[in-house]
Design a protein around this motif. Structure first.
Motif, short mmCIF file in Angstrom:
data_model
loop_
_atom_site.label_atom_id
_atom_site.label_comp_id
_atom_site.label_asym_id
_atom_site.label_seq_id
_atom_site.Cartn_x
_atom_site.Cartn_y
_atom_site.Cartn_z
N PRO A 34 0.82 -1.20 0.00
CA PRO A 34 0.00 0.00 0.00
C PRO A 34 0.86 1.26 0.00
CG PRO A 34 0.06 -0.92 2.21
CD PRO A 34 0.81 -1.86 1.32
N VAL A 35 0.26 2.38 -0.43
CA VAL A 35 0.96 3.65 -0.51
C VAL A 35 1.15 4.25 0.87
CG1 VAL A 35 0.84 5.99 -1.43
CG2 VAL A 35 0.11 4.06 -2.84
N ASN A 36 0.11 4.20 1.69
CA ASN A 36 0.17 4.73 3.06
C ASN A 36 0.00 3.61 4.06
OD1 ASN A 36 0.29 7.56 2.35
ND2 ASN A 36 -1.84 7.34 1.70
N ILE A 37 0.72 3.71 5.16
CA ILE A 37 0.68 2.68 6.19
C ILE A 37 0.44 3.36 7.53
CG2 ILE A 37 2.01 0.91 7.40
CD1 ILE A 37 3.79 0.82 4.85
N HIS A 53 15.33 -3.93 -6.61
CA HIS A 53 14.90 -2.74 -5.88
C HIS A 53 15.27 -2.85 -4.40
CE1 HIS A 53 12.57 -0.88 -9.10
NE2 HIS A 53 12.16 -2.09 -9.42
N ASN A 54 15.64 -1.71 -3.83
CA ASN A 54 15.84 -1.64 -2.39
C ASN A 54 14.90 -0.56 -1.85
OD1 ASN A 54 17.14 0.62 -3.37
ND2 ASN A 54 18.87 0.47 -2.00
N VAL A 55 14.96 -0.28 -0.57
CA VAL A 55 14.12 0.77 0.01
C VAL A 55 14.99 1.64 0.90
CG1 VAL A 55 13.33 -0.67 1.94
CG2 VAL A 55 11.96 1.27 1.22
N VAL A 56 14.83 2.96 0.73
CA VAL A 56 15.64 3.95 1.42
C VAL A 56 14.72 4.97 2.07
CG1 VAL A 56 17.37 5.77 1.08
CG2 VAL A 56 17.45 3.71 -0.32
N GLU A 57 15.01 5.30 3.34
CA GLU A 57 14.25 6.36 3.99
C GLU A 57 14.78 7.71 3.50
OE1 GLU A 57 12.89 8.05 8.36
OE2 GLU A 57 14.35 6.43 8.26
N VAL A 58 13.85 8.62 3.17
CA VAL A 58 14.21 9.96 2.69
C VAL A 58 13.44 11.00 3.50
CG1 VAL A 58 14.71 9.16 0.34
CG2 VAL A 58 12.41 9.94 0.91
N SER A 59 13.86 12.25 3.37
CA SER A 59 13.13 13.34 4.01
C SER A 59 11.86 13.64 3.22
CB SER A 59 14.00 14.60 4.07
OG SER A 59 14.21 15.10 2.75
N LYS A 60 10.95 14.38 3.82
CA LYS A 60 9.71 14.76 3.13
C LYS A 60 10.02 15.59 1.89
CE LYS A 60 5.12 16.79 3.71
NZ LYS A 60 4.97 16.96 2.31
N ALA A 61 10.98 16.50 1.98
CA ALA A 61 11.34 17.35 0.84
C ALA A 61 11.85 16.51 -0.33
CB ALA A 61 12.39 18.38 1.25
N VAL A 62 12.70 15.53 -0.05
CA VAL A 62 13.22 14.64 -1.10
C VAL A 62 12.08 13.81 -1.67
CG1 VAL A 62 14.72 12.65 -1.54
CG2 VAL A 62 15.57 14.60 -0.23
N TRP A 63 11.20 13.32 -0.79
CA TRP A 63 10.06 12.51 -1.24
C TRP A 63 9.15 13.33 -2.14
CZ3 TRP A 63 4.70 12.18 -0.50
CH2 TRP A 63 4.13 10.94 -0.80
N SER A 68 15.76 10.46 -4.32
CA SER A 68 16.10 9.19 -3.66
C SER A 68 17.32 9.32 -2.76
CB SER A 68 16.34 8.10 -4.71
OG SER A 68 17.41 8.46 -5.55
N VAL A 69 17.64 10.54 -2.32
CA VAL A 69 18.80 10.75 -1.46
C VAL A 69 18.41 10.43 -0.02
CG1 VAL A 69 20.47 12.43 -0.60
CG2 VAL A 69 19.72 12.52 -2.99
N SER A 70 19.13 9.51 0.58
CA SER A 70 18.84 9.06 1.95
C SER A 70 18.98 10.20 2.95
CB SER A 70 19.80 7.93 2.33
OG SER A 70 19.64 7.60 3.69
N ASN A 71 18.14 10.16 3.98
CA ASN A 71 18.26 11.11 5.08
C ASN A 71 19.04 10.49 6.25
OD1 ASN A 71 16.43 9.34 6.20
ND2 ASN A 71 14.92 10.89 6.75
N GLY A 72 19.67 9.36 6.02
CA GLY A 72 20.43 8.69 7.07
C GLY A 72 19.59 7.72 7.88
N GLY A 73 18.34 7.57 7.51
CA GLY A 73 17.45 6.65 8.21
C GLY A 73 17.65 5.22 7.73
N PHE A 74 16.58 4.47 7.71
CA PHE A 74 16.70 3.06 7.37
C PHE A 74 17.06 2.86 5.89
CE2 PHE A 74 12.13 3.88 6.87
CZ PHE A 74 11.88 3.33 5.62
N THR A 90 6.48 10.03 11.11
CA THR A 90 6.13 9.78 9.73
C THR A 90 7.40 9.42 8.99
OG1 THR A 90 4.34 11.41 9.85
CG2 THR A 90 5.13 10.82 7.65
N TYR A 91 7.36 8.33 8.27
CA TYR A 91 8.51 7.83 7.54
C TYR A 91 8.22 7.95 6.04
CZ TYR A 91 9.66 5.67 12.01
OH TYR A 91 9.95 5.44 13.33
N TYR A 92 9.15 8.51 5.31
CA TYR A 92 9.05 8.62 3.86
C TYR A 92 10.10 7.70 3.26
CZ TYR A 92 6.36 12.76 5.02
OH TYR A 92 5.41 13.60 5.53
#
Length: 94
Positions: A34-37, A53-63, A68-74, A90-92
């Motif tokens: 789903p798009v939202n969780i 494909h992998n998954v990277v946490e990003v900031s809201k601005a990047v999202w 696709s620049v990581s914010n240092g999160g997961f 909230t995680y993006y």
């Protein structure tokens, strides 16, 4: 008093484990479903992604900018993995 506090802490952790859930996220191309969780602390998000494909946490601005620049999160590897929610927020991700 100290023993009671420790007992209540462990009881709270145990109860959280009982009601925790696993939410599965899959991808189709570059779209996640789903798009939202809505998850709570102790829930697990299981990303099941195509192998390339992998998954990277990003900031809201990047999202918002479709970046696709990581914010240092997961960061989960190609193919996905599991993310356990440990804090409210909230995680993006892309």
């Amino acid at each position: 008093m100290k023993k009671s506090l420790i007992f209540l802490l462990f009881l709270n952790l145990y109860i959280n484990q009982l009601w925790s859930k696993t939410i599965v996220v899959v991808n189709s191309g570059t779209t996640f479903s789903p798009v939202n969780i809505t998850a709570t602390i102790a829930d697990t998000i299981h990303f099941q992604l195509a192998g390339d494909h992998n998954v990277v946490e990003v900031s809201k601005a990047v999202w918002d900018a479709n970046g696709s620049v990581s914010n240092g999160g997961f960061l989960l590897p190609f193919g996905g993995g599991k993310l356990r929610i440990t804090s409210v927020g909230t995680y993006y991700f892309v």
